[in-house]
Scaffold this active site. Structure first.
Site, mmCIF file in Angstrom:
data_model
loop_
_atom_site.group_PDB
_atom_site.id
_atom_site.type_symbol
_atom_site.label_atom_id
_atom_site.label_comp_id
_atom_site.label_asym_id
_atom_site.label_seq_id
_atom_site.Cartn_x
_atom_site.Cartn_y
_atom_site.Cartn_z
ATOM 1 N N ASP A 1 36.725 43.906 39.395
ATOM 2 C CA ASP A 1 37.174 44.787 38.262
ATOM 3 C C ASP A 1 38.447 44.561 38.004
ATOM 4 O OD1 ASP A 1 34.714 45.971 38.140
ATOM 5 O OD2 ASP A 1 35.252 47.990 38.796
ATOM 6 N N ARG B 1 26.737 43.109 33.682
ATOM 7 C CA ARG B 1 28.207 43.514 33.700
ATOM 8 C C ARG B 1 28.753 41.894 34.180
ATOM 9 N NH1 ARG B 1 30.011 49.300 36.196
ATOM 10 N NH2 ARG B 1 28.704 50.364 34.770
#
Length: 437
Positions: A262, A315
């Site tokens: 992330d 994602r």
């Protein structure tokens, strides 16, 4: 001669105390692009991490600040040793971060069977989350949270400024650890196989969706309010614990994985190149909240090139706010595939000359997912070897909620751009941790 971390002090010793040994290697001479991969720096013009001051990691480290580590404890000790001086940390072998069993972290009185009984939707319902329970000593949610805090302390490691972490030799990597690149500048991570942490204590949220969900913590690596970060030739994987091995409770998968990588909360100037991201669900998020404009506006500038995204669900990445340049990446999907690029709040994605290999029954209209109505640039991409306008494919399949073309900016920081039809072959031959060694 070696340096040793003994009772909180770094000392010079041939034998020394029996605490954590940090073996010194290297020449002490910085090389921009020499044969010593540990001293290589990100080339000028290679993505957003090369902007402004560039990314050199620990290339300027002297001999006293070059360490070889063989355990998770040694790695954490090396991060804190030597103050703020540039450092190179060489990882040899596989570092085990999370111990033998989840019982290592469990608080006294925590009983998962009792947790399931207390918060069974047939008893608790779906209208109230467990946040209040977390604050009441003795409840199973309180004890779960205490247990989770113990695990977090053990498996998170904070990477300092001006640091290069690099795998050397065979099987270099980390199992169950979470590299926290948090509030720092100038970090390089290369040549590591990073097996996703397995959250021992996921939280049940009955209000998440119509029938609740299990939510987990811990990314293999997170870039948080940090700048100038280069992640190169790493392999991110679920390893021995893919989602297919996880049980279900309350009719929902007991999700013990969060993301593989992330980039969030004000992070900026990041390049991810020649990595493999494989066998994961929610893989890579850029920007973690629609409400984070105060920290994320004008930041989250990330370049992704020559990465392999294989057997993922979604994602890859999902984007909010950032100017993200995704080019020359290879996407190889299986039957679990949901989407690759998530178009989120104020995202400014440029996706060019990528290669998508989709299985039978999965159309090009699935490559994009619209979370919010923000335009993107997507040109020169190929799907199963055929040049494809992926925005038009999405709009054909989703006429009621189309996406617009034109991200509003043109990437300039690209060194090597391969033809899209060559990307799958080039990336397969060069991406991943073992390709650096």
């Amino acid at each position: 001669m070696s340096t040793q971390l003994c009772h909180g002090r770094v000392i010079a010793s041939v034998v020394g105390c029996t605490a954590l040994v940090l073996a010194v290697t290297g020449t002490g001479t910085a090389q921009a692009h020499g044969r010593d991969a540990s001293r290589q720096t990100l080339a000028a013009g290679d993505g957003w991490a090369s902007a402004t001051t560039g990314t050199t990691g620990g290339a300027a480290a002297d001999a006293a600040h070059v360490y070889t580590v063989t355990t998770w404890a040694e790695l954490k000790a090396a991060f804190t040793a030597g103050g703020t001086a540039p450092k190179i940390i060489k990882v040899r072998g596989t570092l085990d971060a999370d111990g033998d069993t989840c019982a290592d972290f469990a608080a006294d009185g925590y009983d998962f069977s009792q947790y399931l009984a207390d918060y069974d939707p047939a008893v608790w319902g779906y209208d109230t989350d467990l946040e209040a329970e977390k604050k009441i000593p003795g409840t199973q949610e309180y004890l779960r949270n205490v247990s989770a805090t113990a695990q977090a302390k053990a498996i998170k490691a904070n990477v300092p400024d001006n640091t290069t972490i690099i795998g050397v030799g065979k099987d270099a990597g980390i199992v169950g650890g979470s590299l926290q690149i948090n509030g720092v500048d100038n970090v390089i991570v290369r040549g590591l196989t990073l097996e996703s942490p397995l959250d021992c204590f996921p939280q049940w949220d009955p209000t998440d969706g119509d029938t609740g969900n299990w939510n987990s913590e811990y990314d293999a690596a997170v870039v948080y309010n940090a700048t100038h970060v280069w992640l190169d030739h790493n392999t991110f994987t679920d390893g021995a614990h893919p989602d297919s091995t996880l049980p279900s409770y309350y009719g929902r998968i007991f999700q013990q994985h969060d993301g593989e990588l992330d980039v969030v909360k004000g992070a900026d100037y990041v390049t991810a190149s020649w990595n493999v991201f494989e066998d994961h669900d929610k893989t890579f998020m850029i920007g973690n909240s629609d409400s984070a404009g105060a920290t994320d506006e004008g930041k989250l500038r990330v370049t992704l090139h020559h990465n392999l995204f294989k057997n993922l669900v979604e994602r890859a990445p999902r984007v909010r706010f950032g100017q993200v340049d995704a080019y020359n990446n290879s996407y190889v999907a299986n039957a679990d595939y949901s989407y690759s690029f998530g178009i989120g709040y104020k995202s400014q994605l440029v996706a060019e000359k990528n290669a998508f290999t989709l299985p039978a029954g999965v159309g090009a209209g699935s490559i994009l997912h619209r979370w919010n109505d923000y335009p993107l640039t997507a040109t020169g991409n190929v799907v199963n070897g055929t040049s494809t306008d992926i925005i038009a494919a999405y709009n054909s399949a989703n006429a009621a909620a189309p996406l617009r073309s034109g991200a509003g900016w043109i990437p300039e920081l690209r060194l090597r751009v391969d033809p899209a039809k060559a990307v799958a072959r080039v990336v397969a031959g060069g991406a991943g941790a073992t390709r650096l060694r």
